[in-house]
Motif scaffolding. Structure first.
Motif, short mmCIF file in Angstrom:
data_model
loop_
_atom_site.label_atom_id
_atom_site.label_comp_id
_atom_site.label_asym_id
_atom_site.label_seq_id
_atom_site.Cartn_x
_atom_site.Cartn_y
_atom_site.Cartn_z
N GLN A 183 -7.92 -33.39 129.79
CA GLN A 183 -6.89 -33.33 128.76
C GLN A 183 -7.45 -33.40 127.34
O GLN A 183 -6.72 -33.23 126.40
CB GLN A 183 -5.90 -34.50 128.98
N ILE A 184 -8.78 -33.69 127.20
CA ILE A 184 -9.36 -33.82 125.86
C ILE A 184 -9.94 -32.48 125.44
O ILE A 184 -10.87 -31.97 126.05
CB ILE A 184 -10.49 -34.88 125.85
N PRO A 185 -9.40 -31.86 124.42
CA PRO A 185 -9.94 -30.57 123.96
C PRO A 185 -11.29 -30.79 123.27
O PRO A 185 -11.44 -31.68 122.43
CB PRO A 185 -8.89 -30.07 122.99
N LEU A 186 -12.31 -30.02 123.65
CA LEU A 186 -13.62 -30.12 123.03
C LEU A 186 -13.66 -29.27 121.77
O LEU A 186 -13.22 -28.11 121.78
CB LEU A 186 -14.70 -29.63 124.01
N PRO A 187 -14.16 -29.82 120.68
CA PRO A 187 -14.20 -29.04 119.43
C PRO A 187 -15.20 -27.90 119.54
O PRO A 187 -16.23 -28.00 120.19
CB PRO A 187 -14.67 -30.08 118.40
N ALA A 188 -14.86 -26.78 118.91
CA ALA A 188 -15.77 -25.64 118.88
C ALA A 188 -16.99 -26.00 118.05
O ALA A 188 -16.90 -26.68 117.03
CB ALA A 188 -15.06 -24.43 118.29
N THR A 189 -18.17 -25.56 118.48
CA THR A 189 -19.40 -25.87 117.76
C THR A 189 -20.29 -24.64 117.71
O THR A 189 -20.12 -23.70 118.48
CB THR A 189 -20.15 -27.03 118.42
N SER A 190 -21.24 -24.64 116.78
CA SER A 190 -22.21 -23.56 116.66
C SER A 190 -23.47 -24.13 116.00
O SER A 190 -23.51 -25.29 115.60
CB SER A 190 -21.65 -22.41 115.81
N PHE A 191 -24.49 -23.30 115.90
CA PHE A 191 -25.74 -23.74 115.27
C PHE A 191 -25.50 -24.21 113.85
O PHE A 191 -26.09 -25.21 113.39
CB PHE A 191 -26.75 -22.58 115.28
N LEU A 192 -24.61 -23.55 113.13
CA LEU A 192 -24.35 -23.91 111.74
C LEU A 192 -23.55 -25.20 111.61
O LEU A 192 -23.45 -25.74 110.51
CB LEU A 192 -23.62 -22.77 111.03
#
Length: 255
Positions: free
Chosen positions: A32-41
């Protein structure tokens, strides 16, 4: 976390009707916990710089009109210099921001070697833009009138950009005087903290008429010293590893 996503459970004894029910939140399940979007930047700049440094770690040497790295390739199954270079530098082609960040590490923290002395080895890939970012360079020059000898010196000839070190080897197969254009290009290398000139040539030659020995390398260095000292400042004469060198400190404010 919204109230609609929270369940509560009572604490305490149900037998004590006078006591107030206490409640604590129950954390939703991992699904139920949405994971935040991430990237190299999204990584901190300090961490990105560490990754750049590890990825680019090498001594970069000119080979023909390209650069190759003096380290094993990332993929042991691909051992060509071209594949190795493209693997490590590909990240800089992803976006302008990655190029700007990566170039400060690539060009500013690594040694670049160039060999100029023939039409097939003239560093035509090197632009003023990338030359302006380089801090530590080594240049081997063939015959002083060879194509590209003056041009590559001119790319680094400015006091407007402070740089760390420059090592120049004058590699002559036979005795010859360095031409005026090359002397003038050397005089412009005023932005380096340390500038070393080395002559790789027959140390002693024989006079054609008398056959007497002439200390050629020492004489050539003395000639260069007289010509460039007004622009680069005083120098020290070094004789190590069988080679003879002049060491300048052009950007030293104390000169």
């Amino acid at each position: 976390m919204g109230a609609s996503n929270m369940r509560t459970e009572p604490l305490g004894s149900t037998e004590d009707s006078a006591s107030e029910d206490l409640t604590v939140p129950v954390v939703p399940s991992a699904q139920q916990i949405p994971l935040p979007a991430t990237s190299f930047l999204n990584l901190p700049r300090e961490l990105r710089d560490l990754i750049y440094s590890h990825l680019f770690e090498a001594v970069y040497t000119q080979s023909g009109r390209n650069l190759h790295l003096s380290i094993p390739p990332l993929d042991s199954g691909r051992n060509t210099a071209k594949a190795e270079t493209s693997d490590r530098l590909a990240i800089m082609q992803a976006s302008r921001r990655l190029w700007e960040e990566g170039s400060t590490i690539l060009y500013g923290q690594h040694l670049f070697r160039f060999h100029v002395g023939s039409t097939s080895s003239n560093a035509t890939f090197l632009t003023q833009r990338t030359a302006n970012l380089m801090q530590d360079i080594e240049i081997t020059l063939g015959p002083s009138k060879a194509p590209g000898s003056v041009r590559i010196l001119q790319l680094f000839g400015t006091s407007q950009i402070p740089r760390k070190s420059c090592f120049i080897k004058l590699q002559f197969r036979k005795p010859e005087l360095i031409d005026d254009n090359s002397i003038e290009a050397l005089r412009q290398l005023t932005g380096f903290k340390v500038l070393t000139l080395e002559v790789d040539s027959p140390v002693v030659i024989r006079c054609r008429q008398s056959g007497a020995p002439i200390p050629w390398v020492s004489g050539l260095l003395a000639y260069i010293q007289v010509k460039v000292t007004p622009a680069l400042g005083p120098s020290t004469f070094a004789n190590g590893d069988g080679y003879r060198r002049l060491v300048f400190k052009p950007s030293d404010p104390r000169r």
